[in-house]
Motif scaffolding. Structure first.
Motif: not given
Ligand code: ADP
Length: 416
Positions: A313, A365-367, A372, A375
Motif C-alpha cells: 500500500n 478502495t480508491t484505486k 479493497g 487493509l
Molecule cells: P486496495 O489497496 O486494494 O485499495 P486496501 O484495503 O489495502 O485495498 O486499502 C484501502 C484503501 O486505503 C486504499 O484504496 C487507499 O485509498 C487507502 N490506503 C491504504 N494504504 C494507504 C497508504 N499507505 N497511503 C494512502 N492511502 C492508503
C-alpha cells in the motif's frame, strides 16, 4: 453510677468464734457487684446482637475453632446443606458435616466420588485459597468463601448465586444469539459485496467473449484481432481469481494457528519480497527494529502477509509521485508489558478520508485496479491474535499505520 440506679451486693455471713470454738457473734460481709452484673448484662446483650446479626445474614455462616469444631453458625448454613435434624450442633467436626452431607448426596461434585471430594474439600477448608462454587443437587449454586481466623479457626460463608448464574447464562445466550444475527448480517453484506465485485469482471469477460465469438462467426477475424480481447479476458479472469483469493485469506484466519513469532524476522522476510519493486521506483526503505523485541503471539506467514500488504500500500501510495525523499520506514517497539507495536510510515499523500475506519472495510478502495481487501485482511489478522490496527497520521500527511500484537506467553502456548 447515676442517681436512682440500684446497687447490687452479695452478702455473706459467717459465725465469729472465740479460741475455744464458741460462737460469739456473726460476721457479715457485703461485696458490691453492681459493676460486674452490669458488665455481664452488656456482654449478654452484645452476644445477642451478634447472634441476631449472624442469623439475619443473607448468607450461610459457620465458624469452626482451631480443632475444626463448630462453634457458631446460622440457620441459613443448615438450610443450604439441608442437614438432618441434630447433625449441626456445637462441637461437631467440619469433616463429619461434610460426611453427613455426602450421605444425602447434597453436593453434585461429591456424587459418585465421595472419597476424592472429602479429600479436596478438607484441603480447601484447611488452606483456603479463595472463593469457589459448589452445585447442589436441587439446582442451587453456592459460592463458598472460607478464611482463617487469627486464632487458627476457620469461618465459612455460603452465598446463593443461583440467580446470578442464571442471569449470566441468559446474558451469554443473548450474546450468542446477537453474535449469530451479526454474523448473518455480515455474511449477507459480504455476499452482496462479493456478488457486486465478481459481477464486474464477469460482465467484462462476457462482453469480450461475445465480441470474440462474433469475430469468429464473421470468419474475418485474424489471430491479431483476437489477441487483445483474449488477453483482456485473461486479465479479467485473473482479477476474479484475486478477489476470490483475497476473500479466502479473510476466511482462513478462522483456522489460525497461534505460535510465538519473531516479528522482526517476519518484517525483514516480508520486505525482501517488495525490495526489488522499491528499488525500481527509487524509493528508500528504513528498518528501525527494536533488538530486544519479545516474540509475539501470531502466525509467521500471516504476520508476513500483514507487513506485505502495508508495504505494498505504501509503495502504491508513493509511486504516484516518487521523489528523492520518498521513503518507507518500518519501526518495531515494545509498547508495554503485554504488547508490541509496529509502525509502517510512508511519504505518500496519506489517507485523505474523514471516516478513516472505512478503509478497513472489505472492498473499500480508491484505486482503479484495487480490490479493497488489503487493509481488511490486515485487520482480521491482527484481531485474530488479540491485537489491533489503526491509522495514526493526520489526513493529507504521509500515511502512518500502526498495529499491535500481544507478546507471546510461552506458558499459555504450552498449555494450549
Ligand atoms: P486496495 O489497496 O486494494 O485499495 P486496501 O484495503 O489495502 O485495498 O486499502 C484501502 C484503501 O486505503 C486504499 O484504496 C487507499 O485509498 C487507502 N490506503 C491504504 N494504504 C494507504 C497508504 N499507505 N497511503 C494512502 N492511502 C492508503
Amino acid at each position: 453510677m447515676g442517681d436512682g440506679e440500684k446497687c447490687e451486693f452479695i452478702v455473706t455471713k459467717a459465725p465469729l468464734k472465740d479460741l475455744t470454738g464458741k460462737t460469739i457473734g456473726i460476721v457479715t460481709a457485703a461485696i458490691d457487684v453492681t459493676e460486674r452484673k452490669r458488665m455481664e448484662k452488656e456482654i449478654q446483650q452484645s452476644e445477642a446482637k451478634f447472634r441476631n446479626a449472624i442469623e439475619n445474614l443473607q448468607e450461610g455462616f459457620a465458624l469452626f475453632d482451631r480443632d475444626d469444631r463448630l462453634v457458631i453458625w446460622n440457620r441459613m448454613y443448615e438450610e443450604i446443606f439441608a442437614f438432618n435434624r441434630g447433625v449441626v450442633r456445637y462441637g461437631v467436626r467440619f469433616e463429619d458435616l461434610v460426611k453427613e452431607n455426602m450421605k444425602i448426596d447434597r453436593v453434585v461434585e461429591s456424587v459418585g466420588r465421595n472419597e476424592e471430594f472429602l479429600r479436596e474439600r478438607m484441603e480447601q477448608h484447611q488452606n483456603p485459597l479463595g472463593p469457589f462454587e459448589l452445585r447442589l443437587t436441587n439446582g442451587t449454586c453456592i459460592l463458598v468463601s472460607e478464611a482463617k481466623t487469627p486464632d487458627g479457626g476457620t469461618y465459612t460463608t455460603l452465598t446463593d448465586i443461583t440467580k446470578l448464574k442464571q442471569t449470566e447464562k441468559q446474558a451469554r445466550e443473548r450474546e450468542a444469539e446477537l453474535a449469530n444475527i451479526r454474523r448473518l448480517n455480515v455474511l449477507g453484506e459480504m455476499a452482496a459485496a462479493i456478488a457486486h465485485e465478481l459481477n464486474q469482471p464477469l460482465t467484462v469477460i462476457s462482453s469480450y467473449a461475445q465480441g470474440v465469438a462474433a469475430k469468429l462467426r464473421s470468419g474475418l477475424a485474424s489471430p491479431d484481432d483476437l489477441l487483445e480481447p483474449v488477453e483482456n479476458l485473461i486479465d479479467q479472469a485473473n482479477r476474479a481469481g484475486e478477489i476470490i483469493g483475497g476473500i479466502r485469506s479473510l476466511i482462513d484466519k478462522q483456522e489460525t494457528r497461534k505460535s510465538a513469532v519473531d516479528l522482526n524476522a517476519a518484517i525483514e522476510e516480508a520486505l525482501t519480497l517488495v525490495t526489488p519493486e522499491y528499488q525500481e521506483l527509487g524509493i528508500g526503505v528504513t528498518l528501525d527494529l527494536d533488538d530486544g523485541l519479545p516474540w509475539v503471539l501470531a502466525d509467521e506467514i500471516q504476520a508476513q502477509q500483514l507487513l506485505l500488504n502495508l508495504a505494498r500500500n505504501a509503495m502504491e501510495a508513493m509511486s504516484e509521485g516518487p521523489c528523492a525523499s520518498s521513503r518507507l520506514t518500518v519501526q518495531s517497539s515494545q509498547a508495554d508489558g503485554d504488547t508490541v507495536e509496529v509502525a509502517v510510515m510512508d511519504t505518500g499523500p496519506g489517507f485523505p478520508f474523514k471516516d478513516r475506519e472505512g478503509v478497513f472495510e472489505p472492498f473499500f478502495t480508491t484505486k482503479a485496479q484495487g480490490l479493497g481487501l488489503g487493509l481488511s485482511i490486515c485487520r482480521s489478522i491482527t484481531e485474530a491474535f488479540g491485537g489491533r490496527i489503526w491509522i495514526e497520521s493526520a489526513p493529507g500527511t504521509g500515511a502512518l499505520v500502526r498495529f499491535s500484537l500481544p507478546i507471546a506467553d510461552v506458558k499459555q502456548l504450552e498449555d494450549a
